[in-house]
Motif scaffolding. Structure first.
Motif, PDB file in Angstrom:
ATOM      1  N   SER A  86     -19.364   1.793  -6.957  1.00  0.00           N
ATOM      2  CA  SER A  86     -17.944   1.507  -6.755  1.00  0.00           C
ATOM      3  C   SER A  86     -17.477   0.534  -7.832  1.00  0.00           C
ATOM      4  N   VAL A  87     -16.397   0.882  -8.503  1.00  0.00           N
ATOM      5  CA  VAL A  87     -15.863   0.042  -9.576  1.00  0.00           C
ATOM      6  C   VAL A  87     -14.441  -0.371  -9.223  1.00  0.00           C
ATOM      7  N   PHE A  88     -14.201  -1.678  -9.305  1.00  0.00           N
ATOM      8  CA  PHE A  88     -12.869  -2.235  -9.141  1.00  0.00           C
ATOM      9  C   PHE A  88     -12.445  -2.787 -10.484  1.00  0.00           C
ATOM     10  N   VAL A  89     -11.282  -2.390 -10.959  1.00  0.00           N
ATOM     11  CA  VAL A  89     -10.730  -2.963 -12.176  1.00  0.00           C
ATOM     12  C   VAL A  89      -9.955  -4.212 -11.764  1.00  0.00           C
ATOM     13  N   MET A  90     -10.247  -5.323 -12.428  1.00  0.00           N
ATOM     14  CA  MET A  90      -9.506  -6.570 -12.217  1.00  0.00           C
ATOM     15  C   MET A  90      -9.083  -7.048 -13.592  1.00  0.00           C
ATOM     16  N   THR A  91      -7.792  -6.887 -13.896  1.00  0.00           N
ATOM     17  CA  THR A  91      -7.327  -7.062 -15.260  1.00  0.00           C
ATOM     18  C   THR A  91      -5.909  -7.615 -15.315  1.00  0.00           C
ATOM     19  N   THR A  92      -5.526  -8.078 -16.475  1.00  0.00           N
ATOM     20  CA  THR A  92      -4.135  -8.496 -16.698  1.00  0.00           C
ATOM     21  C   THR A  92      -3.280  -7.313 -17.146  1.00  0.00           C
ATOM     22  N   SER A  93      -3.909  -6.178 -17.467  1.00  0.00           N
ATOM     23  CA  SER A  93      -3.169  -5.030 -17.988  1.00  0.00           C
ATOM     24  C   SER A  93      -2.384  -4.332 -16.882  1.00  0.00           C
ATOM     25  N   ASN A  94      -1.072  -4.348 -17.030  1.00  0.00           N
ATOM     26  CA  ASN A  94      -0.203  -3.660 -16.086  1.00  0.00           C
ATOM     27  C   ASN A  94       0.331  -2.363 -16.703  1.00  0.00           C
ATOM     28  N   GLU A  95      -0.350  -1.894 -17.745  1.00  0.00           N
ATOM     29  CA  GLU A  95       0.062  -0.670 -18.443  1.00  0.00           C
ATOM     30  C   GLU A  95      -0.224   0.557 -17.566  1.00  0.00           C
ATOM     31  N   ASP A  96       0.771   1.415 -17.414  1.00  0.00           N
ATOM     32  CA  ASP A  96       0.574   2.629 -16.622  1.00  0.00           C
ATOM     33  C   ASP A  96      -0.558   3.480 -17.184  1.00  0.00           C
ATOM     34  N   SER A  97      -0.671   3.530 -18.515  1.00  0.00           N
ATOM     35  CA  SER A  97      -1.716   4.361 -19.126  1.00  0.00           C
ATOM     36  C   SER A  97      -3.110   3.852 -18.738  1.00  0.00           C
ATOM     37  N   ASP A  98      -3.303   2.525 -18.665  1.00  0.00           N
ATOM     38  CA  ASP A  98      -4.590   1.979 -18.246  1.00  0.00           C
ATOM     39  C   ASP A  98      -4.877   2.317 -16.783  1.00  0.00           C
ATOM     40  N   LYS A  99      -3.859   2.203 -15.943  1.00  0.00           N
ATOM     41  CA  LYS A  99      -4.030   2.528 -14.519  1.00  0.00           C
ATOM     42  C   LYS A  99      -4.417   3.999 -14.343  1.00  0.00           C
ATOM     43  N   ILE A 100      -3.714   4.874 -15.058  1.00  0.00           N
ATOM     44  CA  ILE A 100      -3.989   6.313 -14.947  1.00  0.00           C
ATOM     45  C   ILE A 100      -5.407   6.623 -15.421  1.00  0.00           C
ATOM     46  N   LYS A 101      -5.809   6.066 -16.567  1.00  0.00           N
ATOM     47  CA  LYS A 101      -7.165   6.294 -17.081  1.00  0.00           C
ATOM     48  C   LYS A 101      -8.203   5.799 -16.092  1.00  0.00           C
ATOM     49  N   ALA A 102      -7.976   4.621 -15.510  1.00  0.00           N
ATOM     50  CA  ALA A 102      -8.931   4.051 -14.562  1.00  0.00           C
ATOM     51  C   ALA A 102      -9.052   4.926 -13.314  1.00  0.00           C
ATOM     52  N   TYR A 103      -7.920   5.322 -12.746  1.00  0.00           N
ATOM     53  CA  TYR A 103      -7.976   6.149 -11.534  1.00  0.00           C
ATOM     54  C   TYR A 103      -8.529   7.540 -11.827  1.00  0.00           C
ATOM     55  N   ASP A 104      -8.288   8.058 -13.033  1.00  0.00           N
ATOM     56  CA  ASP A 104      -8.890   9.341 -13.419  1.00  0.00           C
ATOM     57  C   ASP A 104     -10.416   9.243 -13.468  1.00  0.00           C
ATOM     58  N   LEU A 105     -10.930   8.027 -13.640  1.00  0.00           N
ATOM     59  CA  LEU A 105     -12.373   7.798 -13.673  1.00  0.00           C
ATOM     60  C   LEU A 105     -12.877   7.259 -12.326  1.00  0.00           C
ATOM     61  N   ASN A 106     -12.114   7.523 -11.286  1.00  0.00           N
ATOM     62  CA  ASN A 106     -12.510   7.256  -9.897  1.00  0.00           C
ATOM     63  C   ASN A 106     -12.796   5.794  -9.579  1.00  0.00           C
ATOM     64  N   VAL A 107     -11.927   4.884 -10.007  1.00  0.00           N
ATOM     65  CA  VAL A 107     -12.104   3.494  -9.600  1.00  0.00           C
ATOM     66  C   VAL A 107     -11.725   3.369  -8.126  1.00  0.00           C
ATOM     67  N   ALA A 108     -12.349   2.403  -7.452  1.00  0.00           N
ATOM     68  CA  ALA A 108     -12.066   2.162  -6.041  1.00  0.00           C
ATOM     69  C   ALA A 108     -10.784   1.355  -5.861  1.00  0.00           C
ATOM     70  N   GLY A 109     -10.373   0.653  -6.918  1.00  0.00           N
ATOM     71  CA  GLY A 109      -9.152  -0.130  -6.843  1.00  0.00           C
ATOM     72  C   GLY A 109      -8.781  -0.695  -8.194  1.00  0.00           C
ATOM     73  N   TYR A 110      -7.511  -1.034  -8.348  1.00  0.00           N
ATOM     74  CA  TYR A 110      -6.986  -1.597  -9.590  1.00  0.00           C
ATOM     75  C   TYR A 110      -6.223  -2.846  -9.202  1.00  0.00           C
ATOM     76  N   ILE A 111      -6.760  -3.992  -9.552  1.00  0.00           N
ATOM     77  CA  ILE A 111      -6.190  -5.268  -9.141  1.00  0.00           C
ATOM     78  C   ILE A 111      -5.687  -6.012 -10.366  1.00  0.00           C
ATOM     79  N   LEU A 112      -4.410  -6.388 -10.337  1.00  0.00           N
ATOM     80  CA  LEU A 112      -3.868  -7.206 -11.415  1.00  0.00           C
ATOM     81  C   LEU A 112      -4.286  -8.649 -11.167  1.00  0.00           C
ATOM     82  N   LYS A 113      -4.787  -9.294 -12.214  1.00  0.00           N
ATOM     83  CA  LYS A 113      -5.171 -10.696 -12.081  1.00  0.00           C
ATOM     84  C   LYS A 113      -3.913 -11.506 -11.796  1.00  0.00           C
TER      85      LYS A 113
END
Length: 136
Positions: A86-113
């Protein structure tokens, strides 16, 4: 019922963020072993050689030197022994392209720092609840 502690890998290049995660783990009474890698290359080396048993959870930053989080995540998902972590992204990046790429790679969650430590604590508490449910 005894609590089984799973290994967690934090892939983060910012020392302040690493310290914040450690503090948030302490404040949330999270006792899981925490391994820290400064970038994707270092994390892959650790997953290959150092962490036994393999972590069940990876907390991943996106913007890092040498190998960014998306590049690292692609390799993890293509590697048989790592692909189910299980991978959770925790990042300052609020870019839609980063979110889409992350979810396309099956992340369990995307958390903005969050900017405040209190909000950061709440984010880590949410992660704790998630992996406690997974352990059951």
């Amino acid at each position: 019922m005894s609590e089984k502690l799973v290994n967690i890998l934090l892939v983060e290049d910012d020392e302040v963020d690493v310290m914040n995660v450690k503090r948030a783990f302490l404040k949330n009474n999270i006792k899981n072993p925490l391994f820290i890698a400064g970038n994707g290359v270092e994390a892959l080396e650790m997953l290959d050689n150092s962490i036994v048993p393999l972590p069940r959870i990876i907390i991943l930053d996106i913007n890092m030197p040498k190998m960014n989080g998306i590049e690292f995540l692609k390799i993890v998902r293509e590697t048989e022994k790592l692909k189910n972590i299980s991978v959770f992204v925790m990042t300052t990046s609020n870019e839609d392209s980063d979110k889409i790429k992350a979810y396309d790679l099956n992340v369990a969650g995307y958390i903005l720092k969050p900017l405040s430590f209190e909000k950061f604590l709440a984010s880590v508490a949410t992660l704790k609840n998630y992996w406690q449910l997974c352990e059951m």
